[in-house]
Design an enzyme around this catalytic site. Structure first.
Site, PDB file in Angstrom:
ATOM      1  N   GLY A  73       0.800  -1.215   0.000  1.00 43.01           N
ATOM      2  CA  GLY A  73       0.000   0.000   0.000  1.00 43.01           C
ATOM      3  C   GLY A  73       0.836   1.271   0.000  1.00 43.01           C
ATOM      4  O   GLY A  73       0.406   2.294  -0.523  1.00 43.01           O
ATOM      5  N   ALA A  76       4.630   1.174  -0.274  1.00 45.59           N
ATOM      6  CA  ALA A  76       6.008   0.998  -0.738  1.00 45.59           C
ATOM      7  C   ALA A  76       6.075  -0.086  -1.803  1.00 45.59           C
ATOM      8  O   ALA A  76       5.182  -0.918  -1.922  1.00 45.59           O
ATOM      9  CB  ALA A  76       6.926   0.642   0.440  1.00 45.59           C
ATOM     10  N   VAL A 134       8.832  -3.014  -3.448  1.00 46.54           N
ATOM     11  CA  VAL A 134      10.066  -3.745  -3.184  1.00 46.54           C
ATOM     12  C   VAL A 134      10.673  -4.168  -4.518  1.00 46.54           C
ATOM     13  O   VAL A 134       9.992  -4.759  -5.368  1.00 46.54           O
ATOM     14  CB  VAL A 134       9.821  -4.979  -2.300  1.00 46.54           C
ATOM     15  CG1 VAL A 134      11.133  -5.727  -2.062  1.00 46.54           C
ATOM     16  CG2 VAL A 134       9.205  -4.563  -0.965  1.00 46.54           C
ATOM     17  N   LYS A 169      13.381  -1.850  -0.435  1.00 51.16           N
ATOM     18  CA  LYS A 169      12.027  -1.342  -0.206  1.00 51.16           C
ATOM     19  C   LYS A 169      12.040   0.171  -0.341  1.00 51.16           C
ATOM     20  O   LYS A 169      12.774   0.862   0.376  1.00 51.16           O
ATOM     21  CB  LYS A 169      11.538  -1.754   1.185  1.00 51.16           C
ATOM     22  CG  LYS A 169      10.078  -1.417   1.459  1.00 51.16           C
ATOM     23  CD  LYS A 169       9.596  -2.049   2.754  1.00 51.16           C
ATOM     24  CE  LYS A 169       8.112  -1.808   2.976  1.00 51.16           C
ATOM     25  NZ  LYS A 169       7.614  -2.490   4.216  1.00 51.16           N
ATOM     26  N   ASP A 224       1.432  -8.728  11.464  1.00 54.58           N
ATOM     27  CA  ASP A 224       1.061  -9.108  10.096  1.00 54.58           C
ATOM     28  C   ASP A 224       1.738 -10.416   9.688  1.00 54.58           C
ATOM     29  O   ASP A 224       2.285 -10.533   8.587  1.00 54.58           O
ATOM     30  CB  ASP A 224       1.411  -7.991   9.116  1.00 54.58           C
ATOM     31  CG  ASP A 224       0.610  -8.083   7.816  1.00 54.58           C
ATOM     32  OD1 ASP A 224      -0.453  -8.751   7.818  1.00 54.58           O
ATOM     33  OD2 ASP A 224       1.028  -7.504   6.806  1.00 54.58           O
TER      34      ASP A 224
END
Length: 411
Positions: A122, A124, A126, A141, A235
């Site tokens: 949402g 960033a 990678v 990132k 998460d």
């Protein structure tokens, strides 16, 4: 005019230009766009364009087609729309947005040469990059431009990198560096070419009992360490569990992590992934290490069964079920999963935090003998497993004191 970009799943990174006419997406070799996600149907959905208007239609697929989180039969498409089928996420974008999607590929930031895109969240993106000074590949990132203009997001991003960089453990992804260049904020970390557990699930559908136990043990060890450092991840899910070249699991992405001593500051905010978040997290209440253990239980359930413990047509529906319902017994979905492992996962997923394992250390006390027994049973049936057994045992805490004639308890 428009393109479809595969953001996750076995086809991740694939780009399909769109034009006039109809495109059929599915696993059948005769489909216009053949898919390799085992959870998609042979003819899953159709994308049509008429008079400059695009639409998507489900073709009676087994697992359904979701547009922006809502299950659909047929609906129009607008730029930026997300289509989810099985473990695959696709985006409908303009040609201009597709160019932005490519982002910084080919550029150099702070001594890192960016070679390709690995994923996008949402806030960033990678990338795979080469650290010029060390001649090594890293995952880079990069904070999205719109958030890089907000000092509060920049501060949070830098603190995320610094917090992750302080964690030094074999089961946690190592962060190397944080910096900024040309208005971009970034940090570098270990790159794992084997991808994540979610990629593994896309290919296999589900993990074997041995693979699931090794995954749970590695994550529990990583959480044991993170929690000792007062970090709550918030998460834990298959996408954030990376596989190294030896098949070990590393916990990554601390974008939602919080200091355990400051969880009340986050009260009222709901972050994380609905299919894996704890009931207290879904309710916006303060969380502690037991919330991560709940998420590990959901991750193990999905990894061993190939199914989410709680499903729904919208994120709100999934969250409501997380808070109010009990998941279907794992052994009913996968009878080959030992009952004692099913009980461990069921305890991890208890609605009341007081009914769960209270620490990752306590969880490991139950997981370790089960993992050892499973390894030993596997060694009896495979010379390959026999050769690898001593190496694997050396990675299991407490294995030196375990009896070598343990058998797998299935009742």
């Amino acid at each position: 005019m428009a393109q479809i970009i595969f953001a996750s799943g076995p086809d991740k990174g694939r780009v399909v230009p769109l034009g006039e006419g109809t495109l059929t997406f599915g696993r059948d070799v005769n489909c216009t766009v053949r898919l390799f996600d085992p959870l998609t149907s042979r003819r899953h959905f159709v994308l049509e364009q008429e008079n400059g208007v695009f639409s998507v239609s489900d073709k009676g697929s087994l697992n359904g087609t979701m547009l922006n989180g809502q299950t659909l039969t047929r609906g129009p498409l607008q730029y930026g729309d997300n289509i989810q089928i099985g473990n695959t996420n696709l985006y409908f974008v303009s040609d201009q947005e597709a160019q932005l999607w490519a982002g910084l590929i080919g550029q150099e930031l702070g001594g890192y040469r960016i070679t390709r895109r690995l994923g996008r969240g949402g806030r960033a993106t990678v990338y795979l990059a080469e650290q010029q000074s060390m001649k090594r590949e890293v995952a880079l990132k990069v904070l999205s431009e719109e958030f890089a203009r907000d000092e509060s997001y920049v501060k949070r991003f830098v603190e995320e990198a610094q917090g992750a960089g302080r964690l030094q453990h074999p089961c946690v992804v190592q962060v190397f560096d944080v910096g900024s260049d040309k208005g971009h904020y970034f940090y570098s970390m270990e790159y794992f070419e084997l991808g994540c557990v979610q990629d593994d699930l896309c290919q296999k559908g589900c993990l074997s009992v041995l693979e699931g136990l090794r995954m749970m043990s590695d994550v529990a060890r990583g959480l044991e360490y993170a929690h000792s450092q007062k970090i709550v991840h918030r998460d834990i899910k298959p996408d954030n569990l990376l596989l190294d070249k030896n098949g070990n699991i590393r916990i990554g992405d601390l974008g939602h992590a919080i200091n355990a001593e400051n969880t009340k500051m986050a009260e009222g905010s709901i972050v994380g992934t609905p299919h894996y978040m704890s009931p207290e997290q879904a309710a916006g209440k303060p969380v502690d290490n037991r919330s991560d253990l709940y998420s590990l239980g959901c991750t193990a359930y999905k990894s061993l069964s190939g199914r989410y413990p709680f499903e729904g047509q919208t994120h709100d529906e999934v969250i409501t079920r997380q808070m109010t319902q009990m998941a279907k017994a794992l052994y009913e979905l996968k009878p080959e999963v030992p009952l004692n492992l099913c009980r461990i996962i069921q305890r991890l997923m208890a609605k009341n935090p007081d009914d769960r394992y209270q620490t990752a250390t306590e969880l490991l006390q139950d997981l370790t003998p089960l993992l050892l027994a499973t390894l030993q049973n596997a060694a009896r049936t495979s010379s390959t497993h026999t050769q690898a057994l001593s190496k694997l045992l050396s990675q299991v805490p407490g294995s030196g004191d375990a009896p070598m004639d343990q058998t797998l308890i299935i009742g």
